[in-house]
Design an enzyme around this catalytic site. Structure first.
Site, mmCIF file in Angstrom:
data_model
loop_
_atom_site.group_PDB
_atom_site.id
_atom_site.type_symbol
_atom_site.label_atom_id
_atom_site.label_comp_id
_atom_site.label_asym_id
_atom_site.label_seq_id
_atom_site.Cartn_x
_atom_site.Cartn_y
_atom_site.Cartn_z
ATOM 1 N N SER A 176 0.864 -1.191 0.000
ATOM 2 C CA SER A 176 0.000 0.000 0.000
ATOM 3 C C SER A 176 0.890 1.226 0.000
ATOM 4 O O SER A 176 2.009 1.191 0.527
ATOM 5 C CB SER A 176 -0.881 0.010 1.257
ATOM 6 O OG SER A 176 -1.496 1.280 1.414
ATOM 7 N N TYR A 194 -1.937 -0.456 10.355
ATOM 8 C CA TYR A 194 -2.058 -0.866 8.950
ATOM 9 C C TYR A 194 -0.825 -0.424 8.163
ATOM 10 O O TYR A 194 -0.206 -1.207 7.438
ATOM 11 C CB TYR A 194 -3.319 -0.243 8.355
ATOM 12 C CG TYR A 194 -3.523 -0.509 6.886
ATOM 13 C CD1 TYR A 194 -3.970 -1.748 6.442
ATOM 14 C CD2 TYR A 194 -3.264 0.478 5.939
ATOM 15 C CE1 TYR A 194 -4.161 -1.994 5.087
ATOM 16 C CE2 TYR A 194 -3.448 0.237 4.590
ATOM 17 C CZ TYR A 194 -3.894 -0.998 4.171
ATOM 18 O OH TYR A 194 -4.079 -1.244 2.832
HETATM 19 N N1 LIG Z 1 -8.723 -0.494 -1.129
HETATM 20 C C1 LIG Z 1 -7.661 0.290 -0.965
HETATM 21 O O1 LIG Z 1 -7.754 1.531 -0.942
HETATM 22 C C2 LIG Z 1 -6.294 -0.326 -0.810
HETATM 23 C C3 LIG Z 1 -5.186 0.518 -0.886
HETATM 24 C C4 LIG Z 1 -3.915 -0.005 -0.726
HETATM 25 C C5 LIG Z 1 -3.764 -1.363 -0.488
HETATM 26 N N2 LIG Z 1 -4.852 -2.170 -0.413
HETATM 27 C C6 LIG Z 1 -4.639 -3.571 -0.142
HETATM 28 O O2 LIG Z 1 -5.208 -4.362 -1.153
HETATM 29 C C7 LIG Z 1 -5.594 -5.613 -0.615
HETATM 30 C C8 LIG Z 1 -7.028 -5.910 -1.005
HETATM 31 O O3 LIG Z 1 -7.846 -4.898 -0.461
HETATM 32 P P1 LIG Z 1 -9.298 -4.584 -1.010
HETATM 33 O O4 LIG Z 1 -9.410 -3.124 -1.028
HETATM 34 O O5 LIG Z 1 -9.584 -5.384 -2.221
HETATM 35 O O6 LIG Z 1 -10.138 -5.088 0.250
HETATM 36 P P2 LIG Z 1 -11.427 -6.010 0.361
HETATM 37 O O7 LIG Z 1 -11.858 -5.866 1.774
HETATM 38 O O8 LIG Z 1 -12.399 -5.678 -0.715
HETATM 39 O O9 LIG Z 1 -10.838 -7.456 0.101
HETATM 40 C C9 LIG Z 1 -9.978 -8.089 1.005
HETATM 41 C C10 LIG Z 1 -10.255 -9.570 0.961
HETATM 42 O O10 LIG Z 1 -9.344 -10.207 1.867
HETATM 43 C C11 LIG Z 1 -10.077 -11.177 2.577
HETATM 44 N N3 LIG Z 1 -9.477 -11.440 3.882
HETATM 45 C C12 LIG Z 1 -9.324 -10.564 4.910
HETATM 46 N N4 LIG Z 1 -8.814 -11.183 5.963
HETATM 47 C C13 LIG Z 1 -8.626 -12.494 5.614
HETATM 48 C C14 LIG Z 1 -8.156 -13.619 6.290
HETATM 49 N N5 LIG Z 1 -7.804 -13.574 7.585
HETATM 50 N N6 LIG Z 1 -8.076 -14.791 5.621
HETATM 51 C C15 LIG Z 1 -8.474 -14.863 4.329
HETATM 52 N N7 LIG Z 1 -8.954 -13.824 3.639
HETATM 53 C C16 LIG Z 1 -9.035 -12.639 4.275
HETATM 54 C C17 LIG Z 1 -11.469 -10.579 2.759
HETATM 55 O O11 LIG Z 1 -12.439 -11.560 3.062
HETATM 56 C C18 LIG Z 1 -11.680 -9.896 1.419
HETATM 57 O O12 LIG Z 1 -12.300 -10.757 0.485
HETATM 58 C C19 LIG Z 1 -5.368 -5.531 0.892
HETATM 59 O O13 LIG Z 1 -4.143 -6.135 1.224
HETATM 60 C C20 LIG Z 1 -5.297 -4.039 1.126
HETATM 61 O O14 LIG Z 1 -4.545 -3.716 2.269
HETATM 62 C C21 LIG Z 1 -6.114 -1.670 -0.589
#
Ligand SMILES: NC(=O)c1ccc[n+]([C@@H]2O[C@H](COP(=O)([O-])OP(=O)(O)OC[C@H]3O[C@@H](n4cnc5c(N)ncnc54)[C@H](O)[C@@H]3O)[C@@H](O)[C@H]2O)c1
Length: 249
Positions: free
Chosen positions: A140, A153
């Site tokens: 991130s 985070y």
């Molecule tokens: N959305 C943003 O703005 C953003 C920005 C930077 C980084 N990210 C990173 O991208 C990745 C995906 O995020 P997203 O925005 O798609 O979020 P999201 O919440 O839509 O998806 C995350 C997925 O991870 C799964 N998950 C969470 N904990 C888990 C566990 N213990 N075991 C198995 N699965 C688990 C959830 O069920 C979900 O399906 C994450 O690592 C997040 O930190 C997101």
């Protein structure tokens, strides 16, 4: 597009957001994807979106638990036979001012965002082919840019970025690439309810996208992951790929 014809890929967090878009994209490009998530319903929804459901193998697991992470890796190796690419996407976000820090919360954030990717690397590296294997870790911009109210985070993502840079050097003798991909703000369920928290105004976050004036879409990140892990990204290694619409500058 067939950059992934015959390639076997493990994607975590495939039940929502960026992991779902990555799964859909890679299946469309010819991959067979072993899709892991703790959310079974989310996995079923993703299965309904992929071009060829036969090329998505779903596995429900809570990756914060070491035994479930190990079991997921074992199942992936068994069902795929070989793993060409590992994409660690699953992650959680907690917004808490540090004055209310709850250590259990920090432990859970690190378990999902750092320890699970590390465990999957440990378990799947014996199955990744020398010369062509790729690991993508979704970090991130929070790793290197101030994110007030998100210290745990941000720290976990900084740790995953450092982990990825060192792992790339560690795996260089096998010519297995490791690419940390850092999204900026992306509109997904992860960020949907995080505009304010515990009195901290997070609205600054929404104003930091100079390129299109909008947050990223999961598909923007999926496209970058698909590039990074394909042969097109063959000379990309141990370097952070930011997908943030310029919000880091
Ligand atoms: N959305 C943003 O703005 C953003 C920005 C930077 C980084 N990210 C990173 O991208 C990745 C995906 O995020 P997203 O925005 O798609 O979020 P999201 O919440 O839509 O998806 C995350 C997925 O991870 C799964 N998950 C969470 N904990 C888990 C566990 N213990 N075991 C198995 N699965 C688990 C959830 O069920 C979900 O399906 C994450 O690592 C997040 O930190 C997101």
């Amino acid at each position: 597009m067939s950059r992934y014809e015959g390639r076997r890929v493990v994607v975590t967090g495939a039940g929502s957001g960026i992991g779902r878009a990555t799964t859909v994209r890679l299946v469309r490009e010819g991959a067979t994807v072993f899709a892991v998530d703790r959310d079974d319903a989310g996995l079923r929804e993703t299965a309904g979106l992929v071009e060829d459901p036969a090329r998505m193998l779903s596995h429900q697991a809570d990756l914060s638990a070491e035994d479930e992470a190990v079991a997921a890796a074992t199942a992936a190796a068994e069902r795929l036979g070989r793993v060409d690419v590992l994409v660690n996407v699953a992650g959680i976000l907690r917004t808490t001012p540090v004055t209310s820090l709850d250590l259990e919360d920090y432990r859970l954030i690190f378990a999902v965002n750092l320890h699970a990717p590390a465990l999957l690397c440990r378990e799947l590296l014996p199955h990744l082919p020398d010369d062509t294997g790729v690991i993508v870790n979704v970090t991130s911009t929070a790793a290197t840019k101030a994110h007030p109210g998100m210290t745990g985070y941000a720290a976990s993502k900084g740790a995953l970025l450092s982990f990825s840079i060192s792992l790339a050097a560690e795996l260089a003798p096998r010519r297995i690439r490791v690419v940390p991909v850092s999204p900026g703000g992306v509109a997904t369920p992860l960020t949907a309810d995080k505009r304010t928290y515990a009195g901290i105004d997070l609205s600054w976050y929404a104003r930091t996208y100079p390129l299109w004036g909008r947050p990223g879409r999961p598909e923007d990140v999926a496209a970058a992951i698909a590039f990074a892990a394909s042969d097109d990204g063959a000379y990309l290694n141990g370097v952070e790929l930011r997908v943030d619409g310029g919000s880091h500058s």
